[in-house]
Design a protein around this motif. Structure first.
Motif, PDB file in Angstrom:
ATOM      1  N   ALA A 194       0.829  -1.207   0.000  1.00  0.00           N
ATOM      2  CA  ALA A 194       0.000   0.000   0.000  1.00  0.00           C
ATOM      3  C   ALA A 194       0.863   1.257   0.000  1.00  0.00           C
ATOM      4  O   ALA A 194       0.571   2.224  -0.716  1.00  0.00           O
ATOM      5  CB  ALA A 194      -0.934  -0.010   1.210  1.00  0.00           C
ATOM      6  N   LEU A 195       1.943   1.262   0.779  1.00  0.00           N
ATOM      7  CA  LEU A 195       2.845   2.413   0.794  1.00  0.00           C
ATOM      8  C   LEU A 195       3.516   2.606  -0.559  1.00  0.00           C
ATOM      9  O   LEU A 195       3.629   3.731  -1.067  1.00  0.00           O
ATOM     10  CB  LEU A 195       3.908   2.227   1.880  1.00  0.00           C
ATOM     11  N   PHE A 196       3.966   1.510  -1.151  1.00  0.00           N
ATOM     12  CA  PHE A 196       4.654   1.598  -2.444  1.00  0.00           C
ATOM     13  C   PHE A 196       3.727   2.149  -3.524  1.00  0.00           C
ATOM     14  O   PHE A 196       4.071   3.102  -4.234  1.00  0.00           O
ATOM     15  CB  PHE A 196       5.171   0.218  -2.843  1.00  0.00           C
ATOM     16  N   PHE A 197       2.531   1.572  -3.635  1.00  0.00           N
ATOM     17  CA  PHE A 197       1.602   2.019  -4.677  1.00  0.00           C
ATOM     18  C   PHE A 197       1.114   3.443  -4.409  1.00  0.00           C
ATOM     19  O   PHE A 197       0.956   4.230  -5.350  1.00  0.00           O
ATOM     20  CB  PHE A 197       0.418   1.056  -4.769  1.00  0.00           C
ATOM     21  N   ALA A 198       0.863   3.782  -3.147  1.00  0.00           N
ATOM     22  CA  ALA A 198       0.421   5.145  -2.826  1.00  0.00           C
ATOM     23  C   ALA A 198       1.502   6.154  -3.183  1.00  0.00           C
ATOM     24  O   ALA A 198       1.214   7.233  -3.731  1.00  0.00           O
ATOM     25  CB  ALA A 198       0.060   5.242  -1.345  1.00  0.00           C
ATOM     26  N   PHE A 199       2.750   5.831  -2.885  1.00  0.00           N
ATOM     27  CA  PHE A 199       3.853   6.745  -3.208  1.00  0.00           C
ATOM     28  C   PHE A 199       4.002   6.900  -4.710  1.00  0.00           C
ATOM     29  O   PHE A 199       4.182   8.015  -5.227  1.00  0.00           O
ATOM     30  CB  PHE A 199       5.151   6.212  -2.602  1.00  0.00           C
ATOM     31  N   MET A 200       3.905   5.800  -5.444  1.00  0.00           N
ATOM     32  CA  MET A 200       4.049   5.862  -6.901  1.00  0.00           C
ATOM     33  C   MET A 200       2.897   6.651  -7.526  1.00  0.00           C
ATOM     34  O   MET A 200       3.091   7.408  -8.478  1.00  0.00           O
ATOM     35  CB  MET A 200       4.091   4.457  -7.483  1.00  0.00           C
ATOM     36  N   LEU A 201       1.692   6.493  -6.988  1.00  0.00           N
ATOM     37  CA  LEU A 201       0.549   7.198  -7.558  1.00  0.00           C
ATOM     38  C   LEU A 201       0.583   8.691  -7.258  1.00  0.00           C
ATOM     39  O   LEU A 201       0.127   9.503  -8.066  1.00  0.00           O
ATOM     40  CB  LEU A 201      -0.757   6.599  -7.028  1.00  0.00           C
ATOM     41  N   ASN A 202       1.120   9.071  -6.105  1.00  0.00           N
ATOM     42  CA  ASN A 202       1.080  10.473  -5.692  1.00  0.00           C
ATOM     43  C   ASN A 202       2.359  11.243  -6.000  1.00  0.00           C
ATOM     44  O   ASN A 202       2.301  12.457  -6.210  1.00  0.00           O
ATOM     45  CB  ASN A 202       0.804  10.564  -4.191  1.00  0.00           C
ATOM     46  N   VAL A 203       3.489  10.566  -6.036  1.00  0.00           N
ATOM     47  CA  VAL A 203       4.762  11.260  -6.235  1.00  0.00           C
ATOM     48  C   VAL A 203       5.567  10.619  -7.354  1.00  0.00           C
ATOM     49  O   VAL A 203       6.676  11.066  -7.656  1.00  0.00           O
ATOM     50  CB  VAL A 203       5.582  11.255  -4.914  1.00  0.00           C
ATOM     51  N   GLY A 204       5.030   9.597  -7.979  1.00  0.00           N
ATOM     52  CA  GLY A 204       5.804   8.854  -8.970  1.00  0.00           C
ATOM     53  C   GLY A 204       5.806   9.450 -10.356  1.00  0.00           C
ATOM     54  O   GLY A 204       6.488   8.943 -11.248  1.00  0.00           O
ATOM     55  N   GLY A 205       5.042  10.523 -10.576  1.00  0.00           N
ATOM     56  CA  GLY A 205       5.013  11.141 -11.898  1.00  0.00           C
ATOM     57  C   GLY A 205       6.248  11.974 -12.172  1.00  0.00           C
ATOM     58  O   GLY A 205       7.095  12.209 -11.300  1.00  0.00           O
ATOM     59  N   ARG A 206       6.352  12.465 -13.395  1.00  0.00           N
ATOM     60  CA  ARG A 206       7.501  13.291 -13.761  1.00  0.00           C
ATOM     61  C   ARG A 206       7.352  14.692 -13.173  1.00  0.00           C
ATOM     62  O   ARG A 206       6.266  15.239 -13.082  1.00  0.00           O
ATOM     63  CB  ARG A 206       7.612  13.388 -15.284  1.00  0.00           C
ATOM     64  N   GLY A 207       8.481  15.278 -12.801  1.00  0.00           N
ATOM     65  CA  GLY A 207       8.476  16.645 -12.314  1.00  0.00           C
ATOM     66  C   GLY A 207       8.488  17.631 -13.469  1.00  0.00           C
ATOM     67  O   GLY A 207       9.064  17.369 -14.521  1.00  0.00           O
ATOM     68  N   ASP A 208       7.815  18.754 -13.298  1.00  0.00           N
ATOM     69  CA  ASP A 208       7.813  19.797 -14.318  1.00  0.00           C
ATOM     70  C   ASP A 208       7.782  21.151 -13.623  1.00  0.00           C
ATOM     71  O   ASP A 208       8.058  21.257 -12.424  1.00  0.00           O
ATOM     72  CB  ASP A 208       6.628  19.626 -15.285  1.00  0.00           C
ATOM     73  N   LYS A 209       7.439  22.185 -14.350  1.00  0.00           N
ATOM     74  CA  LYS A 209       7.427  23.525 -13.773  1.00  0.00           C
ATOM     75  C   LYS A 209       6.403  23.653 -12.650  1.00  0.00           C
ATOM     76  O   LYS A 209       6.537  24.497 -11.778  1.00  0.00           O
ATOM     77  CB  LYS A 209       7.117  24.558 -14.863  1.00  0.00           C
ATOM     78  N   ALA A 210       5.382  22.825 -12.703  1.00  0.00           N
ATOM     79  CA  ALA A 210       4.354  22.868 -11.655  1.00  0.00           C
ATOM     80  C   ALA A 210       4.770  22.090 -10.405  1.00  0.00           C
ATOM     81  O   ALA A 210       4.062  22.101  -9.411  1.00  0.00           O
ATOM     82  CB  ALA A 210       3.036  22.317 -12.193  1.00  0.00           C
ATOM     83  N   GLY A 211       5.918  21.413 -10.457  1.00  0.00           N
ATOM     84  CA  GLY A 211       6.398  20.663  -9.303  1.00  0.00           C
ATOM     85  C   GLY A 211       6.195  19.165  -9.482  1.00  0.00           C
ATOM     86  O   GLY A 211       5.956  18.673 -10.584  1.00  0.00           O
ATOM     87  N   ILE A 212       6.321  18.442  -8.382  1.00  0.00           N
ATOM     88  CA  ILE A 212       6.190  16.993  -8.404  1.00  0.00           C
ATOM     89  C   ILE A 212       4.721  16.618  -8.589  1.00  0.00           C
ATOM     90  O   ILE A 212       3.837  17.154  -7.931  1.00  0.00           O
ATOM     91  CB  ILE A 212       6.726  16.380  -7.105  1.00  0.00           C
ATOM     92  N   ARG A 213       4.476  15.706  -9.493  1.00  0.00           N
ATOM     93  CA  ARG A 213       3.114  15.267  -9.787  1.00  0.00           C
ATOM     94  C   ARG A 213       2.977  13.760  -9.561  1.00  0.00           C
ATOM     95  O   ARG A 213       3.975  13.030  -9.551  1.00  0.00           O
ATOM     96  CB  ARG A 213       2.733  15.579 -11.244  1.00  0.00           C
ATOM     97  N   GLY A 214       1.724  13.333  -9.409  1.00  0.00           N
ATOM     98  CA  GLY A 214       1.439  11.911  -9.388  1.00  0.00           C
ATOM     99  C   GLY A 214       1.375  11.377 -10.809  1.00  0.00           C
ATOM    100  O   GLY A 214       1.449  12.124 -11.782  1.00  0.00           O
ATOM    101  N   VAL A 215       1.247  10.068 -10.928  1.00  0.00           N
ATOM    102  CA  VAL A 215       1.183   9.473 -12.257  1.00  0.00           C
ATOM    103  C   VAL A 215      -0.155   9.814 -12.900  1.00  0.00           C
ATOM    104  O   VAL A 215      -1.148  10.082 -12.222  1.00  0.00           O
ATOM    105  CB  VAL A 215       1.355   7.938 -12.179  1.00  0.00           C
ATOM    106  N   ARG A 216      -0.166   9.826 -14.213  1.00  0.00           N
ATOM    107  CA  ARG A 216      -1.396  10.135 -14.939  1.00  0.00           C
ATOM    108  C   ARG A 216      -2.416   9.007 -14.736  1.00  0.00           C
ATOM    109  O   ARG A 216      -2.080   7.827 -14.820  1.00  0.00           O
ATOM    110  CB  ARG A 216      -1.083  10.307 -16.426  1.00  0.00           C
ATOM    111  N   GLY A 217      -3.641   9.386 -14.484  1.00  0.00           N
ATOM    112  CA  GLY A 217      -4.700   8.399 -14.256  1.00  0.00           C
ATOM    113  C   GLY A 217      -4.668   7.789 -12.868  1.00  0.00           C
ATOM    114  O   GLY A 217      -5.191   6.682 -12.663  1.00  0.00           O
ATOM    115  N   SER A 218      -4.078   8.496 -11.894  1.00  0.00           N
ATOM    116  CA  SER A 218      -3.956   7.939 -10.542  1.00  0.00           C
ATOM    117  C   SER A 218      -5.333   7.668  -9.914  1.00  0.00           C
ATOM    118  O   SER A 218      -5.490   6.704  -9.162  1.00  0.00           O
ATOM    119  CB  SER A 218      -3.161   8.890  -9.650  1.00  0.00           C
ATOM    120  N   SER A 219      -6.337   8.496 -10.229  1.00  0.00           N
ATOM    121  CA  SER A 219      -7.678   8.277  -9.671  1.00  0.00           C
ATOM    122  C   SER A 219      -8.264   6.958 -10.147  1.00  0.00           C
ATOM    123  O   SER A 219      -8.917   6.236  -9.380  1.00  0.00           O
ATOM    124  CB  SER A 219      -8.607   9.426 -10.061  1.00  0.00           C
TER     125      SER A 219
END
Length: 329
Positions: free
Chosen positions: A85-110
């Motif tokens: 649960a910790l691994f998947f939650a971290f990947m969904l919320n912080v596992g996306g690519r960083g950009d000018k808006a900051g750290i993002r979750g993966v696309r389609g996390s919902s």
């Protein structure tokens, strides 16, 4: 308003407190009382035997083995569920690519959260039907059918899964207790993990979303990797949520009744040859399917032992949590 506050609060609390006393406290007290008798559940005549039923528990080989099974579940089920649960939650919320808006979750996390959470909306009866079909010990079972089509399993010797009583580890004997992990028990733990990860993923995701993104951005600017960010930033801030999850999963591990009854063979579950027996399932068998005259009182003693172990587990966890807080303070 202050003068009428006490009656106002008492009026709201009266009904729930009354229901709690009637449906929780009184049954607990009666169970504790019957555990000290030879009550059979039907006859109004019974005698007082003191701690005799509790002493009999220490001689019941099936119950002692069931305690060992609960210990295995208590070790494997919470740890694996929380880690996934910790691994998947971290990947969904912080596992996306960083950009000018900051750290993002993966696309389609919902969508992923909905998929992971979906087993929570299924009743245990539906879960039992699904996984009994998956673990079926012939070519009609999904796993066996796939392995047979790949040539990894002989059609005449399919994997037994829920009918396999052999242990995956050498049995460990601790006095009267025996710790073993039969294949059927490992299958039940796998089903419990499948059903539990989604709930705690959502719990940890909600906690992670409350962490300011600036902290993650600062860690990224300092050169921290995703693994370092998880262990140095995310995990310490989720300590309280992990502690709560551990307590709930520990209580579920000490129960484990529904999966045993729904998936394993036998009139009261626990098969084959008591290989998947846990304390709660053996309690049911002792109360209603035992040849003992005092089977109901014997089961009450089991119920009280389960309640005591549950409270002990929760108390130890709370004590460990408070100790860590004091040290850090």
């Amino acid at each position: 308003m202050r003068n009428g506050r006490a009656p106002f609060i008492a009026g709201f609390l009266f009904a729930p407190v009354l229901l709690y006393v009637v449906y929780v406290l009184i049954p607990y007290v009666r169970t504790a009382y019957f555990s000290l008798t030879d009550f059979n559940g039907f006859s109004p005549e019974y005698g007082f035997v003191g701690l005799g039923n509790y002493l009999e528990l220490l001689k019941d080989e099936v119950y002692l083995r069931a305690i060992g099974h609960n210990a295995v579940v208590l070790t494997v089920f919470p740890i694996v569920t929380i880690l996934l649960a910790l691994f998947f939650a971290f990947m969904l919320n912080v596992g996306g690519r960083g950009d000018k808006a900051g750290i993002r979750g993966v696309r389609g996390s919902s969508l992923y959260k909905f998929i992971f959470f979906f087993p929570q909306v299924l009743s245990i009866a539906i879960v039992a039907v699904i996984w009994r079909r998956v673990f079926q010990s012939n070519d009609g079972g999904m796993i066996n059918a796939v392995l047979m089509s790949l040539g990894l399993v002989d059609e005449e010797k399919p994997l037994l899964f829920l009918a396999e009583s052999d242990s995956v580890i050498p049995p460990i004997h601790l006095g009267a207790f025996t710790l073993d992990a039969p294949v059927v028990l490992i299958c039940l733990i796998a089903v419990a993990i499948w059903g539990g990860v989604g709930f705690y993923l959502v719990l940890f995701s909600a906690a992670m979303q409350s962490i300011p993104k600036d902290i993650y951005e600062a860690a990224t600017l300092d050169g921290a990797t995703r693994v370092q960010t998880f262990f140095r930033v995310t995990l310490p801030l989720l300590r309280e949520h992990v502690s709560v999850a551990w307590i709930y999963l520990g209580i579920a591990a000490l129960d484990f009744y529904a999966l045993v009854i729904g998936l394993t063979p036998g009139a009261g579950g626990g098969g084959p040859n008591n290989a998947s027996e846990v304390m709660s399932s053996w309690m049911l068998t002792s109360a209603f399917r035992s040849s003992r005259y005092d089977g109901f009182a014997f089961a009450c003693a089991m119920g009280m032992s389960i309640a005591l172990l549950t409270m002990l587990l929760a108390g130890v966890q709370f004590r460990l949590t408070r100790s860590r807080d004091k040290l850090e303070f």
